[in-house]
Design a protein around this motif. Sequence first.
Motif, PDB file in Angstrom:
ATOM      1  N   LEU A 155       0.846  -1.195   0.000  1.00  0.00           N
ATOM      2  CA  LEU A 155       0.000   0.000   0.000  1.00  0.00           C
ATOM      3  C   LEU A 155       0.882   1.246   0.000  1.00  0.00           C
ATOM      4  O   LEU A 155       1.441   1.627   1.028  1.00  0.00           O
ATOM      5  CB  LEU A 155      -0.912  -0.003   1.232  1.00  0.00           C
ATOM      6  CG  LEU A 155      -1.784  -1.255   1.432  1.00  0.00           C
ATOM      7  CD1 LEU A 155      -2.486  -1.194   2.781  1.00  0.00           C
ATOM      8  CD2 LEU A 155      -2.800  -1.391   0.302  1.00  0.00           C
ATOM      9  N   PRO A 156       1.017   1.924  -1.148  1.00  0.00           N
ATOM     10  CA  PRO A 156       1.912   3.073  -1.222  1.00  0.00           C
ATOM     11  C   PRO A 156       1.287   4.430  -0.889  1.00  0.00           C
ATOM     12  O   PRO A 156       1.946   5.461  -1.024  1.00  0.00           O
ATOM     13  CB  PRO A 156       2.367   3.039  -2.681  1.00  0.00           C
ATOM     14  CG  PRO A 156       1.203   2.469  -3.408  1.00  0.00           C
ATOM     15  CD  PRO A 156       0.574   1.479  -2.476  1.00  0.00           C
ATOM     16  N   SER A 157       0.037   4.452  -0.466  1.00  0.00           N
ATOM     17  CA  SER A 157      -0.619   5.730  -0.170  1.00  0.00           C
ATOM     18  C   SER A 157      -1.771   5.515   0.797  1.00  0.00           C
ATOM     19  O   SER A 157      -2.230   4.386   1.003  1.00  0.00           O
ATOM     20  CB  SER A 157      -1.164   6.364  -1.459  1.00  0.00           C
ATOM     21  OG  SER A 157      -2.235   5.582  -1.978  1.00  0.00           O
ATOM     22  N   LEU A 179       3.023  -1.239   4.302  1.00  0.00           N
ATOM     23  CA  LEU A 179       3.026   0.169   3.919  1.00  0.00           C
ATOM     24  C   LEU A 179       4.310   0.555   3.186  1.00  0.00           C
ATOM     25  O   LEU A 179       5.410   0.187   3.585  1.00  0.00           O
ATOM     26  CB  LEU A 179       2.852   1.053   5.158  1.00  0.00           C
ATOM     27  CG  LEU A 179       1.633   0.747   6.043  1.00  0.00           C
ATOM     28  CD1 LEU A 179       1.524   1.778   7.153  1.00  0.00           C
ATOM     29  CD2 LEU A 179       0.351   0.685   5.224  1.00  0.00           C
ATOM     30  N   TYR A 180       4.132   1.328   2.124  1.00  0.00           N
ATOM     31  CA  TYR A 180       5.245   1.862   1.334  1.00  0.00           C
ATOM     32  C   TYR A 180       5.088   3.377   1.220  1.00  0.00           C
ATOM     33  O   TYR A 180       3.979   3.905   1.334  1.00  0.00           O
ATOM     34  CB  TYR A 180       5.262   1.252  -0.064  1.00  0.00           C
ATOM     35  CG  TYR A 180       5.753  -0.174  -0.121  1.00  0.00           C
ATOM     36  CD1 TYR A 180       7.039  -0.480  -0.547  1.00  0.00           C
ATOM     37  CD2 TYR A 180       4.914  -1.239   0.243  1.00  0.00           C
ATOM     38  CE1 TYR A 180       7.491  -1.791  -0.615  1.00  0.00           C
ATOM     39  CE2 TYR A 180       5.360  -2.556   0.181  1.00  0.00           C
ATOM     40  CZ  TYR A 180       6.651  -2.819  -0.245  1.00  0.00           C
ATOM     41  OH  TYR A 180       7.092  -4.126  -0.303  1.00  0.00           O
ATOM     42  N   THR A 185       8.518   1.786  -5.393  1.00  0.00           N
ATOM     43  CA  THR A 185       9.085   0.714  -4.568  1.00  0.00           C
ATOM     44  C   THR A 185       8.059  -0.395  -4.328  1.00  0.00           C
ATOM     45  O   THR A 185       8.417  -1.573  -4.281  1.00  0.00           O
ATOM     46  CB  THR A 185       9.586   1.264  -3.229  1.00  0.00           C
ATOM     47  OG1 THR A 185       8.558   2.060  -2.627  1.00  0.00           O
ATOM     48  CG2 THR A 185      10.826   2.113  -3.412  1.00  0.00           C
ATOM     49  N   ALA A 186       6.804  -0.020  -4.206  1.00  0.00           N
ATOM     50  CA  ALA A 186       5.762  -1.039  -4.006  1.00  0.00           C
ATOM     51  C   ALA A 186       5.649  -1.944  -5.225  1.00  0.00           C
ATOM     52  O   ALA A 186       5.636  -3.179  -5.111  1.00  0.00           O
ATOM     53  CB  ALA A 186       4.424  -0.370  -3.719  1.00  0.00           C
ATOM     54  N   ASP A 189       8.611  -4.307  -5.658  1.00  0.00           N
ATOM     55  CA  ASP A 189       8.552  -5.486  -4.780  1.00  0.00           C
ATOM     56  C   ASP A 189       7.518  -6.497  -5.247  1.00  0.00           C
ATOM     57  O   ASP A 189       7.716  -7.712  -5.099  1.00  0.00           O
ATOM     58  CB  ASP A 189       8.262  -5.048  -3.340  1.00  0.00           C
ATOM     59  CG  ASP A 189       9.528  -4.629  -2.607  1.00  0.00           C
ATOM     60  OD1 ASP A 189      10.599  -4.610  -3.239  1.00  0.00           O
ATOM     61  OD2 ASP A 189       9.450  -4.321  -1.400  1.00  0.00           O
ATOM     62  N   VAL A 190       6.425  -6.023  -5.816  1.00  0.00           N
ATOM     63  CA  VAL A 190       5.422  -6.958  -6.350  1.00  0.00           C
ATOM     64  C   VAL A 190       5.973  -7.663  -7.579  1.00  0.00           C
ATOM     65  O   VAL A 190       5.848  -8.887  -7.713  1.00  0.00           O
ATOM     66  CB  VAL A 190       4.100  -6.222  -6.678  1.00  0.00           C
ATOM     67  CG1 VAL A 190       3.120  -7.167  -7.380  1.00  0.00           C
ATOM     68  CG2 VAL A 190       3.467  -5.677  -5.408  1.00  0.00           C
ATOM     69  N   MET A 191       6.599  -6.917  -8.468  1.00  0.00           N
ATOM     70  CA  MET A 191       7.180  -7.535  -9.672  1.00  0.00           C
ATOM     71  C   MET A 191       8.273  -8.542  -9.310  1.00  0.00           C
ATOM     72  O   MET A 191       8.454  -9.544 -10.003  1.00  0.00           O
ATOM     73  CB  MET A 191       7.741  -6.446 -10.593  1.00  0.00           C
ATOM     74  CG  MET A 191       6.670  -5.635 -11.292  1.00  0.00           C
ATOM     75  SD  MET A 191       7.315  -4.471 -12.535  1.00  0.00           S
ATOM     76  CE  MET A 191       8.138  -3.250 -11.516  1.00  0.00           C
TER      77      MET A 191
END
Length: 320
Positions: A155-157, A179-180, A185-186, A189-191
Amino acid sequence: MLKRRSLLAAAAFTLYSAAMAQTYPAKPIRLIVPFAAGQGADAAARIVAQKLSENVGQPLVIDNRPGAGGIIGTEAVAKAAPDGYTLLVGSNGTHAANSALYARLPYKVQEDFVPIAYIGSVAMALISSPAYSGKTPQEVISAAKAQPGALSVALPSSTSRVVLEMLTKASGAAFNPVLYKASSTATTDVMGGHVPLAIDTVIAAAPQIASGKLRGIAVTSKQRTAILPQVPSFAESGLPAIDIAAWNAWFAPQGTPPAVVAKLNSELGKVLSDADVQGKLRALGYEPDGKMGPAQVREFVRSEERKWGDLIRAGGIKAE
């Protein structure tokens, strides 16, 4: 006598406002964007501002004032002269979520601003790496229910956090929020397979989905989006309660002459009905809509502040 003076003062202000609107704008307009250059709100603001500048014959100078979830730039507009020459690109953050995320704000959302026009919305998307086994919302929810609290979501926001709270309420599943501070960066990390899922704007997700680096599972708007037509909505996937989007509206400081506000609303309506502008905004991931009058925008903002506030309080979400 006092009543007569009040009526005379009101009449004088009305005449002044109308006269000002006839010559407005007579100089450049400063448009404060309370987010960093290059972000979705900034990119959309520049598209709209360029066309508005052409139409009214005056430059619109973009002034990026990022920081504190949009509070820094928003406060600057609240304290600016109410003459129509300092405007704000507000959002669901500045005018709906922040009053619940922060214990105190240096401005009052409803009292310190005059709504000018609603610009458009940006859907959020639930995304995963192509290697993740869940391909539909139902499969993701089933996995989360099988191991409550174990399935991680980047979750970047604060908007992403609110969407996860809505998904939790609608599905009854429990997730593990990670949390990001940034979308980049989020999604990295998913990729990379470090986190299986993320929630982000379609603006951030679309290029990676197009390249095959990410998979779109569902979008939060009621209908599919123009930028991700292949990705279903949560609503069509059996979760109609999930209907939420990031949005932008323009505001002026409280006390700005009504005739100036009306003129800006009319001009922005023309801009947002322009086919070229609509095409550029939709290519960005925005769904433009300039049909609301100032009073309608005010009611919309009030309802959004309630909706976002209820979700934030229910999830115990605080500003990072």
